[in-house]
Design a protein around this motif. Structure first.
Motif, short mmCIF file in Angstrom:
data_model
loop_
_atom_site.label_atom_id
_atom_site.label_comp_id
_atom_site.label_asym_id
_atom_site.label_seq_id
_atom_site.Cartn_x
_atom_site.Cartn_y
_atom_site.Cartn_z
N ILE A 199 26.83 46.18 37.16
CA ILE A 199 26.38 46.78 35.88
C ILE A 199 25.65 47.99 36.07
N THR A 200 26.08 49.17 35.72
CA THR A 200 25.63 50.39 36.39
C THR A 200 26.33 51.43 35.52
N ASN A 201 25.67 52.53 35.23
CA ASN A 201 26.10 53.80 34.71
C ASN A 201 26.27 54.97 35.95
N GLU A 202 26.02 54.36 37.15
CA GLU A 202 25.98 55.22 38.09
C GLU A 202 26.62 54.61 39.38
N PRO A 203 27.95 54.47 39.54
CA PRO A 203 28.43 53.46 40.75
C PRO A 203 27.83 54.08 41.93
N SER A 204 27.77 53.29 43.02
CA SER A 204 27.32 53.62 44.31
C SER A 204 28.03 54.54 44.92
N LEU A 205 27.28 55.61 45.52
CA LEU A 205 28.07 56.54 46.26
C LEU A 205 28.65 56.09 47.53
N GLY A 206 30.03 56.36 48.10
CA GLY A 206 30.53 55.66 49.21
C GLY A 206 31.42 54.76 48.80
N LYS A 220 36.04 51.36 36.12
CA LYS A 220 35.51 50.68 35.03
C LYS A 220 36.12 49.53 34.38
N LEU A 221 35.60 48.39 34.31
CA LEU A 221 36.16 47.18 33.30
C LEU A 221 35.68 47.42 31.96
N ILE A 222 34.63 47.37 31.40
CA ILE A 222 33.99 47.13 30.03
C ILE A 222 32.69 48.05 30.01
N ASP A 223 32.32 48.18 28.81
CA ASP A 223 30.81 48.42 28.74
C ASP A 223 30.04 47.15 28.25
N ILE A 224 28.86 47.13 28.64
CA ILE A 224 27.95 46.03 28.21
C ILE A 224 26.96 46.28 27.42
N GLU A 225 26.60 45.74 26.36
CA GLU A 225 25.62 46.04 25.57
C GLU A 225 24.79 44.90 25.21
N ALA A 240 30.47 47.88 33.29
CA ALA A 240 30.84 46.86 34.39
C ALA A 240 31.76 47.50 35.36
N TRP A 241 31.47 47.78 36.39
CA TRP A 241 32.12 48.32 37.50
C TRP A 241 32.43 47.47 38.55
N LEU A 242 34.03 47.28 38.67
CA LEU A 242 34.58 47.03 39.73
C LEU A 242 34.55 47.63 41.02
N LEU A 243 33.83 47.55 42.04
CA LEU A 243 33.59 48.30 43.27
C LEU A 243 34.18 47.73 44.44
N TYR A 244 34.67 48.72 45.42
CA TYR A 244 35.13 48.28 46.62
C TYR A 244 35.05 49.45 47.68
N PRO A 245 35.02 49.12 49.05
CA PRO A 245 34.85 50.20 49.89
C PRO A 245 36.17 50.92 49.97
N PRO A 246 35.87 52.32 50.28
CA PRO A 246 37.00 53.42 50.32
C PRO A 246 37.81 52.99 51.54
#
Length: 308
Positions: free
Chosen positions: A151-158, A163-168, A276-282
């Motif tokens: 849950i972030t507004n700034e996904p990790s660099l690298g 983005k899946l949904i916004d969470i309030e 809600a961001w779904l993140l994975y290595p590049p």
């Protein structure tokens, strides 16, 4: 290093990754069917070829050197690419298969992701899912995961992400509780109420609200706090007070009238709101099991409306 040299040391690179994975020369030797001395010689050959020390050795443990950390990332990408070739990446005739390991915040995993897993497993019978419910930030390599939802507004660099949904978040209570204790008209009125909050750190009891250009912070109190979303939901449903909850957790009870939103004209601001961001290595080599899982979640959640 020339292409020929690179090919010559592919096995050493693979062994290097295995040593870091197991944390032991002897365990690597056992798993690969070699002797510990053979594994040690393999690492030494790779270090000599690269002209740098990769592993700092002590009598009790192994640790990556600074250059070793960079080399490990690239060697791991090489092995992932090799695994992708073996699995044919789903671009040929083979179906997606293997295990998908995903790290998810506890509430998101329980209420948003888990309900869709049975259909995914039925749709892709050769793909297994391991979901790790963790609110901490994990390391993709150390924890050996493929995907992470954060849950972030700034996904990790690298990292790559989708983005899946916004969470309030909202504050809620039962009509019975509010009838007994009165309905707050302003955030400052919360001081007279039993408030059910996260309670992991002091700032969790400082509720922040915004209305237009006006921002106010209230130090709430209550006899019960819990760092489990489901427990706070249940406590609110048992008329124990006014609870802070993600909207996606409270929405069902709000729609049925079991809960009502408190101070709906005020925006409830928390550190736990965001996308809600779904993140994975590049990597250019994404196995088909990962591709279909990402696409499946994105398709399912795009139809959900969790905005207030």
């Amino acid at each position: 290093m020339s292409t020929n040299k690179s090919i010559e040391f592919l096995q050493e690179m693979a062994i290097f990754v295995k040593v870091i994975e197991t944390g032991s020369f002897s365990e690597t030797a056992r798993q690969l069917g070699h002797t510990p001395s053979a594994i040690s010689r393999s690492i030494s050959r790779l270090e000599k070829a690269l002209g740098t020390q990769l592993i700092q050795r002590t009598t009790r443990k192994l640790a990556l050197s600074e250059s070793g950390k960079q080399v490990h990332v690239h060697c791991l990408e090489m092995l992932n690419a090799a695994q992708t070739v073996i699995e044919s990446s789903g671009h040929f005739s083979e179906k997606p298969k293997g295990i998908v390991r995903i790290s998810v915040p506890k509430a998101v995993g329980h209420y948003l992701i888990h309900p869709y897993i049975p259909e995914f497993l039925e749709r892709y019978p050769d793909v297994d899912v391991q979901m790790l419910l963790e609110d901490r930030h994990i390391d993709f390599i150390d924890d050996q995961i493929d995907l992470a939802i954060r849950i972030t507004n700034e996904p990790s660099l690298g990292l790559k992400g989708r983005k899946l949904i916004d969470i309030e978040h909202v504050i809620v209570a039962t009509p019975e509780y509010l009838k007994k204790m009165s309905n707050p008209n302003h955030p400052r009125d919360l001081k007279a109420h039993q408030c059910i909050y996260l309670g992991e750190q002091p700032s969790d009891s400082k509720w922040k609200f915004q209305k237009g250009r006006t921002t106010t912070t209230v130090q709430v109190k209550g006899r019960y706090s819990a760092n489990h979303t489901g427990i706070r939901l249940d406590a609110a449903l048992q008329h124990m007070g006014i609870a802070s909850l993600p909207y996606f957790v409270a929405c069902s009870a709000l729609k049925t009238g079991k809960l009502v939103q408190v101070l709906p004209e005020w925006y409830f601001k928390t550190y736990y709101s965001g996308g809600a961001w779904l993140l994975y290595p590049p990597t250019r080599y994404s196995p088909s099991k990962i591709q279909v899982f990402i696409q499946y979640l994105a398709e399912k959640l795009k139809h959900e409306d969790f905005l207030i």
